[in-house]
Design a protein around this motif. Structure first.
Motif: not given
Length: 544
Positions: A14-18, A136-142, A170-177
């Motif tokens: 999800y984070s990569v797509f964002a 840059a920061a990103y969403w972690h799986r953990n 917003n089912k198609h939205e990807f948001v960066m941290v």
């Protein structure tokens, strides 16, 4: 797609797509969906995204295998050890070639009682490190695992974001941290409790180690052996639940068990602990396995002992060859690691070999001679390069099925099955696109619809009674929405609030009263809108 950002360590897809959406310059998220998956109707999924074969083929140069995407950047490894092999492979196939709509049901997650996080979470200390190390920061799986409240690395409570774990609107939205946190981070919260930290570390171990599926009966036997050492079994081998449950609750604490959705009642004879330790017929959430392992003071690696054998004893020394006949490096020894399990039928070792091209095969050991190194027992995943080659040779009408199989190293039946999967995926994509593109015409293959098995059971649903009750509910919910003043009264909103979206969408032919009531309330809203517009126009004229 002309580029794809390389995933960072432990970064969820999800984070990569964002990050891709932010850097692509796309004016809307649906354009990003088309770039990634070939269809703009695919929804953004946080934990278990699907259509990964299409994604892998869309990445320029195909540098990342599907196996890497699944095991390093989704939450699937967290659940894998406690799923039967057959169920895991069905889920794997669905995530690679299909959608993830029924994956959660197959994994037993809705009925587990362990709730997913409501929002995406982050660790301020990890944000500081990621900015310094990766820019840059990103969403972690953990940080997105159910039952995990603290960062397993920095031992501090996770911060909640404003981004919903499962988007409704917003089912198609990807948001960066980075887009929701400022440069000045909030201070680190207090350190977590000892058991909370241990749960987070064990959950992270499940995610990072990628254990293979373990026989649930074997896991149960090991749990019972350890319970016996604690005196929790009778002479006949029955579990002393009346004694076990109080000790278990005291060990973890009622507050922690309540937060995890794992409370136990000593007077209840059908708790999740009963279902896990009796003959396991139900799927059990990994967090609950972690809780019982903590109580028994045993680690996952110890549970897995006996399911692995020495590599050099059965499959020789690596590296091992890639046996994908569709690639140029066919038979080149590029595979450095092999994962070994036991065959559930013969108890012989089974080696699984994964190449960087996405081709994954296995064979039953041990290897008896040098030629066994080039033997394929079963192909677990073909990979995008194999599938692309299949597309190419299918365009040559002069080749027979047997000749196609010889070129790709499989039998004619496999060629037919994989061609059907390609055709099915193409049709699904076209059907989704046709909902927003009316000029798209779809040619369906002959006999693509399977004959439905006619059931001899009598119809038990009283549609007349259901119609009357549902019509009343529709009217009630429509009034509540109207009086709230901040939402429109639509069929989709009514269906969502009543938890009857599918029924309203597919069964209105059997619900005439409900259908008429829906038409009435939605038309009423449109008339209100028209009246509001007239009033607005009148007001404007008066002001002029």
């Amino acid at each position: 797609m002309i580029f794809f950002p390389p995933p960072f360590p432990d970064e969820i897809l999800y984070s990569v797509f964002a990050r891709y959406h932010a850097r692509s310059g796309n004016e809307n998220t649906k354009k990003t969906m088309r770039d990634l998956f070939g269809s703009k109707t695919v929804c953004a999924v946080t934990d278990l995204p699907a259509y990964l074969n299409q994604l892998q083929m869309s990445i320029p140069g195909n540098p990342i295998s599907v196996d890497t995407l699944l095991n390093k950047h989704t939450l699937l490894p967290f659940f894998r050890p406690f799923m039967p092999v057959e169920r895991y492979e069905r889920i794997l196939e669905q995530l690679i070639y299909g959608n993830s709509q029924s994956v959660y049901m197959k994994m037993g997650l809705p009925a587990s009682g362990v709730a997913k996080p409501v929002v995406l979470r982050y660790c301020p200390a990890c944000v500081r490190f990621d900015r310094k190390e990766y820019g840059a920061a990103y969403w972690h799986r953990n940080h997105q695992l159910a039952g995990v409240f603290i960062c397993p690395i920095h031992d501090c409570y996770l911060n909640s974001s404003s981004i919903l774990y499962a988007q409704r609107r917003n089912k198609h939205e990807f948001v960066m941290v980075e887009s929701i946190i400022g440069h000045e981070l909030p201070p680190l919260t207090s350190r977590g409790g000892e058991k909370e930290l241990l749960i987070a570390k064990r959950a992270s171990d499940l995610l990072q180690t990628n254990y293979l599926s373990i026989d649930v009966q074997e896991v149960r036997r090991k749990y019972l052996d350890l319970l016996a050492s604690k005196g929790m079994l009778t002479a006949k081998g029955s579990i002393r639940f009346q004694e076990l449950i109080p000790y278990f609750v005291h060990f973890h604490g009622r507050e922690l068990l309540g937060r995890l959705g794992c409370l136990l009642d000593v007077n209840n004879q059908d708790t999740w602990l009963h279902k896990m330790l009796r003959k396991p017929r139900h799927a059990t959430h990994p967090i609950r396995h972690i809780l019982i392992q903590m109580y028994l003071n045993v680690e996952m690696a110890k549970i897995c002992e006996g399911h692995r054998v020495g590599i050099t004893d059965v499959f020789g020394k690596g590296p091992w060859p890639c046996l994908n006949k569709a690639v140029e490096h066919y038979k080149e020894q590029l595979i450095n690691n092999v994962v070994i399990t036991r065959c559930s039928d013969t108890r012989k070792p089974v080696g699984t070999f994964s190449c960087c091209c996405g081709f994954i095969y296995s064979r039953r050991g041990p290897d008896l001679n040098a030629t066994d190194k080039f033997r394929v027992g079963r192909i677990k995943h073909f990979g995008s390069q194999w599938m692309n080659r299949l597309k190419e040779i299918n365009e040559d009408d002069t080749l027979s099925l047997r000749e196609k199989g010889r070129l790709l190293g499989v039998d004619p039946g496999t060629i037919k099955n994989q061609t059907k999967k390609l055709e099915t995926f193409r049709i699904i994509t076209l059907v989704k696109d046709s909902t927003t593109s009316p000029n798209v015409t779809i040619e369906r293959p002959m006999n693509s619809r399977k004959k439905r098995r006619v059931s001899s059971r009598p119809k038990r649903v009283d549609w007349r009674e259901r119609d009357q009750v549902l019509a009343q509910e529709v009217e009630r919910v429509a009034k509540e929405i109207k009086y709230s003043g901040n939402r429109r009264v639509t069929r989709s909103e009514i269906g969502r609030l009543l938890n009857r979206s599918t029924m309203i969408r597919t069964k209105l032919g059997k619900l005439p009263i409900t259908s008429a009531r829906l038409t009435q309330v939605t038309e009423y809203v449109r008339k209100d809108d028209e009246l509001l517009e007239l009033r607005g126009g009148h007001t404007t004229q008066m002001q002029l």
